[in-house]
Design a protein around this motif. Structure first.
Motif, PDB file in Angstrom:
ATOM      1  N   LYS A 107      41.666  29.367  52.331  1.00  0.00           N
ATOM      2  CA  LYS A 107      40.333  29.306  51.737  1.00  0.00           C
ATOM      3  C   LYS A 107      39.761  30.685  51.439  1.00  0.00           C
ATOM      4  N   GLY A 108      40.435  31.731  51.901  1.00  0.00           N
ATOM      5  CA  GLY A 108      39.910  33.083  51.756  1.00  0.00           C
ATOM      6  C   GLY A 108      40.129  33.680  50.383  1.00  0.00           C
ATOM      7  N   ASN A 109      39.351  34.694  50.065  1.00  0.00           N
ATOM      8  CA  ASN A 109      39.446  35.348  48.762  1.00  0.00           C
ATOM      9  C   ASN A 109      40.752  36.106  48.576  1.00  0.00           C
ATOM     10  N   ILE A 110      41.330  36.615  49.664  1.00  0.00           N
ATOM     11  CA  ILE A 110      42.602  37.328  49.538  1.00  0.00           C
ATOM     12  C   ILE A 110      43.669  36.381  49.006  1.00  0.00           C
ATOM     13  N   MET A 111      43.697  35.177  49.551  1.00  0.00           N
ATOM     14  CA  MET A 111      44.706  34.211  49.103  1.00  0.00           C
ATOM     15  C   MET A 111      44.407  33.723  47.689  1.00  0.00           C
ATOM     16  N   LYS A 112      43.165  33.374  47.414  1.00  0.00           N
ATOM     17  CA  LYS A 112      42.818  32.781  46.129  1.00  0.00           C
ATOM     18  C   LYS A 112      42.872  33.787  44.981  1.00  0.00           C
ATOM     19  N   HIS A 113      42.280  34.970  45.177  1.00  0.00           N
ATOM     20  CA  HIS A 113      42.190  35.944  44.083  1.00  0.00           C
ATOM     21  C   HIS A 113      43.462  36.774  43.916  1.00  0.00           C
ATOM     22  N   LEU A 114      44.150  37.057  45.022  1.00  0.00           N
ATOM     23  CA  LEU A 114      45.289  37.964  44.949  1.00  0.00           C
ATOM     24  C   LEU A 114      46.625  37.213  44.945  1.00  0.00           C
ATOM     25  N   PHE A 115      46.919  36.480  46.012  1.00  0.00           N
ATOM     26  CA  PHE A 115      48.206  35.781  46.067  1.00  0.00           C
ATOM     27  C   PHE A 115      48.327  34.729  44.958  1.00  0.00           C
ATOM     28  N   GLU A 116      47.273  33.928  44.763  1.00  0.00           N
ATOM     29  CA  GLU A 116      47.363  32.847  43.783  1.00  0.00           C
ATOM     30  C   GLU A 116      47.149  33.345  42.358  1.00  0.00           C
ATOM     31  N   ASN A 117      46.095  34.123  42.132  1.00  0.00           N
ATOM     32  CA  ASN A 117      45.785  34.540  40.757  1.00  0.00           C
ATOM     33  C   ASN A 117      46.687  35.654  40.259  1.00  0.00           C
ATOM     34  N   GLU A 118      46.883  36.672  41.069  1.00  0.00           N
ATOM     35  CA  GLU A 118      47.643  37.825  40.579  1.00  0.00           C
ATOM     36  C   GLU A 118      49.153  37.632  40.702  1.00  0.00           C
ATOM     37  N   LEU A 119      49.608  37.027  41.811  1.00  0.00           N
ATOM     38  CA  LEU A 119      51.046  36.816  41.992  1.00  0.00           C
ATOM     39  C   LEU A 119      51.496  35.443  41.493  1.00  0.00           C
ATOM     40  N   ASN A 120      50.520  34.631  41.066  1.00  0.00           N
ATOM     41  CA  ASN A 120      50.823  33.294  40.545  1.00  0.00           C
ATOM     42  C   ASN A 120      51.517  32.397  41.566  1.00  0.00           C
ATOM     43  N   MET A 121      51.213  32.590  42.836  1.00  0.00           N
ATOM     44  CA  MET A 121      51.736  31.709  43.874  1.00  0.00           C
ATOM     45  C   MET A 121      50.905  30.420  43.896  1.00  0.00           C
TER      46      MET A 121
END
Length: 304
Positions: free
Chosen positions: A280-294
């Motif tokens: 639920k955190g911004n690190i996961m949502k903005h970085l891992f999911e959005n930038e790395l497309n995970m």
């Protein structure tokens, strides 16, 4: 690292590519230390995203020397002796006594047992052979039952398991014919490298390696609902110093993933954690999911 400030500055420059003037503005106008003396990485990410969108035309390239300085400040004084790591790899008590099934070039199948921690195998006909760990893993007699009838021994893929603990995933990869490395700082783990993943010695050792598959399962304690809201809740994502430090570790892991993707664009990345605050955190949502497309997936272990 000064209450997460160094990491936020690094993120502002590398991921969001903000100029120095806006980074100064970030700390002067938008972020404040909390009661524990930390800046919240979680709170900083959406602000950085907004500032980045507004100043896209003003973005500048990050100075590689600054990147090196930040990495040097982060690296601990821990080191890993590659020779000692190799010695540890050669002393695997978990394989002692395991049944071996080997098919020789003439087509004959021989069975035996691992009789020494250095992968000495004695066959039923009293012949002996010394294997390496990969050969033992690929020759375990129950492989057909565990892995199915298909063979992947011809493949030359490699894997890395981070925070591996008992290294079950690495064992599976190795038994499928992959060259598997695993890292955990617990000396009682089954990792091939027993050291802090973020230490300078380990990072130096991994720098020249290119993997096909990397899996990480970071500690869940400071994201878990089982802690009863001690570290995080809906009103305050970072309630304790431990919560801040866990976010800092996750951010460092993101940059490692990003670096490895630059080395191998076909790399497969997976990250495992219980369904709790991490996702639920911004690190996961903005970085891992959005930038790395995970992509996030829920797996219910009870179905297995």
């Amino acid at each position: 690292s000064r209450g997460n400030k160094d990491r936020i500055v690094y993120m502002a420059k590398t991921t969001f590519k903000l100029p120095d003037s806006q980074i100064v503005e970030l700390f002067e106008k938008h972020l404040e230390y909390d009661d524990h003396g930390f800046y919240s990485i979680h709170d900083a990410i959406p602000i950085l995203q907004s500032m980045s969108d507004e100043s896209r035309a003003l973005r500048i390239d990050f100075d590689s020397n600054e990147k090196k300085r930040c990495e040097d400040e982060h690296d601990s004084e821990d080191s890993i002796d590659s020779e000692s790591a190799e010695d540890d790899d050669r002393r695997d008590f978990s394989l002692l006594g395991r049944r071996i099934k080997t098919t020789f070039e003439d087509g004959e199948v021989h069975h035996g047992n691992v009789t020494a921690v250095h992968y000495r195998v004695q066959y039923d006909d009293k012949e002996n052979e010394t294997m390496d760990r990969g050969e033992v893993m690929q020759s375990l007699a129950d492989n057909d039952a565990v892995l199915g009838s298909s063979s992947m021994k011809e493949l030359t893929l490699s894997s890395l398991e981070i925070f591996s603990g008992c290294s079950l995933l690495s064992n599976f990869c190795e038994r499928r014919g992959m060259k598997a490395d695993s890292i955990d700082k617990d000396v009682d783990s089954n990792a091939t490298i027993k050291a802090d993943f973020f230490s300078k010695g380990v990072q130096d050792q991994l720098a020249s390696k290119i993997y096909d598959f990397i899996h990480a399962s970071p500690e869940c304690k400071f994201y878990s609902h089982i802690m009863g809201g001690k570290h995080r809740d809906r009103d305050n994502y970072n309630k304790t110093p431990e919560a801040h430090k866990a976010d800092a570790m996750l951010l460092d892991l993101f940059y490692y993933f990003k670096q490895e993707l630059q080395k191998n664009k076909d790399l497969t990345l997976t990250l495992e954690n219980p369904h709790a605050w991490m996702g639920k955190g911004n690190i996961m949502k903005h970085l891992f999911e959005n930038e790395l497309n995970m992509k996030p997936y829920k797996i219910y272990y009870c179905q297995f």
